[in-house]
Design an enzyme around this catalytic site. Sequence first.
Site, PDB file in Angstrom:
ATOM      1  N   GLY A 239      22.953 -20.341  -5.511  1.00 46.64           N
ATOM      2  CA  GLY A 239      21.514 -20.177  -5.373  1.00 46.64           C
ATOM      3  C   GLY A 239      20.763 -21.414  -5.782  1.00 46.64           C
ATOM      4  N   PRO A 241      18.203 -23.964  -7.861  1.00 41.57           N
ATOM      5  CA  PRO A 241      18.092 -24.183  -9.312  1.00 41.57           C
ATOM      6  C   PRO A 241      17.027 -23.284  -9.935  1.00 41.57           C
ATOM      7  CG  PRO A 241      18.067 -26.273  -8.108  1.00 41.57           C
ATOM      8  CD  PRO A 241      17.946 -25.197  -7.092  1.00 41.57           C
ATOM      9  N   LYS A 245      21.296 -18.147 -12.634  1.00 41.05           N
ATOM     10  CA  LYS A 245      22.745 -17.988 -12.463  1.00 41.05           C
ATOM     11  C   LYS A 245      23.465 -17.991 -13.809  1.00 41.05           C
ATOM     12  CE  LYS A 245      22.915 -21.581  -9.752  1.00 41.05           C
ATOM     13  NZ  LYS A 245      21.476 -21.844  -9.605  1.00 41.05           N
ATOM     14  N   GLU A 463      -9.382 -32.091   4.154  1.00 38.90           N
ATOM     15  CA  GLU A 463      -9.023 -30.774   3.632  1.00 38.90           C
ATOM     16  C   GLU A 463      -9.786 -29.669   4.368  1.00 38.90           C
ATOM     17  OE1 GLU A 463      -6.569 -30.444   1.777  1.00 38.90           O
ATOM     18  OE2 GLU A 463      -6.314 -32.559   1.263  1.00 38.90           O
TER      19      GLU A 463
END
Length: 675
Positions: A239, A241, A245, A463
């Site tokens: 998976g 970071p 895990k 924007e």
Amino acid sequence: MDNNNNIGGGQDRDPRKPVKIKFSFSWIYMLLLLGIIWMFFNQGGANPQKIEWDDVRQQILAGDVKEIVFIRNDFEGRVTIRPDRLEKYADKFGGNIPVKSPHFVFLVSASFNPEETFGELNESLPEESRFKLVIENNNKVWGSVLEWLLFPLLLILMWVFMFRGINRGAGPGGPGGIFNVGKSTGKLAEKDSIKITFKDVAGLDGAKEEVMEIVDFLKNPKKYTALGGKIPKGALLVGPPGTGKTLLAKAVAGEANVPFFSISGSDFVEMFVGVGASRVRDLFRQAKEKAPCIVFIDEIDAVGRARSKNVGFSSNDERENTLNQLLTEMDGFDSNSGVIILAATNRADILDKALLRAGRFDRQIHVDLPDLNERVAIFKVHLKGLKLAPDFDVDFLAKHTPGFSGADIANVCNEAALTAARRNKTEIDRQDFLDAVDRIVGGLERKNKIITPEEKKSIAHHEAGHATVSWLLPNANPLFKVTIVPRGQALGAAWYLPEERQLETRDQMLDQMCSLVAGRVAEEIVNGQPSTGALNDLERLTKSAYAMVVYYGMSDRIGTVSYFDSTGSRGYDLSKPYSEKTAEMIDEEVKSLIASIHDRARNILVENKDKFLELAALLLEREVIFSDDMERIFGPRPKKDGDAEDPEETKKTEDMKNEEDSKETEDVKNVKEEE
């Protein structure tokens, strides 16, 4: 004012307590070394000057010599001058008259007869000028022994001193010293010391279901072995970071209440040949002694990377030997011995195929980024120790953190607490969390950055272009906030709330790409020319366009083909999986796709230019606007095909329409009254 100069934050010693001096074996080594140096370099404090025999003869005839000590086996004579005659030889001593004797030393040949020569000289002198003669042999047995043993003895002392420090963990080889460099450096946590269980792991519902069988086997092994079943030898947690895990592996050990060995993949790789393989053997030996237990190898890709086919080109023999030993150990011990191996990596595509075959890492458990419900659970775990405002809404915060991992959520909670403390608040409210999300995603706000009015206006139009197109396209991500306040490396940003979806259609990708290029198009419309501010947008746009054509088969001209390599086997293959003619077609198709998207974005902005410019002016005034402002200017977002009407949105739209109708009626009434 505090007058204590306490440097480094250390605490002052209590003067009433006596100072305890601890004994160290290094003192003995230093004393021995100083003693040897003193023996060889301390010759009674004398510093005799070397002269020739003829000069000594002249000193004797002049009556200046008090005593001569002749060493027969060294053919060396040591001359002591009378105290009242030392001033004559001051220049030979650099102006400093020596206090201790001998004052001079001379060497002669083996044919020199001291008794005869010195006897004749003494007889030729008057009684008051005669000197004392001492002839002796120099017994150098111990001196010779020490000369021969000095260097080996110093080496041994240095060796012992160095390895005492290494054995205490102060040097290479870890806590066991250099003689234990092949020992495993894994950390053992006994079953009573592991307090983490599945209750402490929020989210990861699918992954927890996968590992529950491993926990059940460790608790009740006879349940499976009685039927002839075999538990998987290893499980690989894969998976991104920060998804938990390592925490999940600790929870498995805590839930099963068994010893837990943890080691990093990089701990196996050393500069010494054979050390990695030796550590693997030692790790599995310890694990068998502690069985049933769990061995967890974090970042296994450091040692489990696919072995190179071309020896000498990007290969590491020591790493490959370590991997071979790991493969042998995983396939060598009995499957029912109670030793289960868990490993974690975020790069499963580069692991060696032999490591992933059945019988070794039988299962790959995917630990993905948390969805909405899992983020709510993770937030509740990290919010336990925080002082929150009474009206704080966890669901609202989870909706505004799509794509965040468990580590990101923990960072958001901590950053929100720091933000509230920085503002001298007693409680953490919603705005603190939103500011923390902005700071983590966009970087630190830089209000003091020097921006010219022309640049600020260009940023606002850029924007506003993003916001306008994304708001008017139904398949684009919903807009949440637009800002022109610089953060990190960005001069402005538009914040979106992506939907929780696993697949993207062609229309969704096209709308997203159209909103990406809208900032660049807005600059072209207002300023007549683009700027360098659209670099990141163009990069993402080009990658998406190539992905549509090359990977997803969404081009009519190229066809439904995919050149994506999911196995990573073409890592060192410099050739392309398609011909040069196909490459030209791909480039042409990508350019055509981007050009059509550019024209589409331009048409949308031109058709809504007044509202687009109004939005840009509002941005220049406020610097930050939200979706409510967008809805006030452009109206509600268009619905997707097949979407059901939201009762709240429908009511809100009707209220706005009724308000506008009543305002229009009031205006007409006022006009009539004026007439």
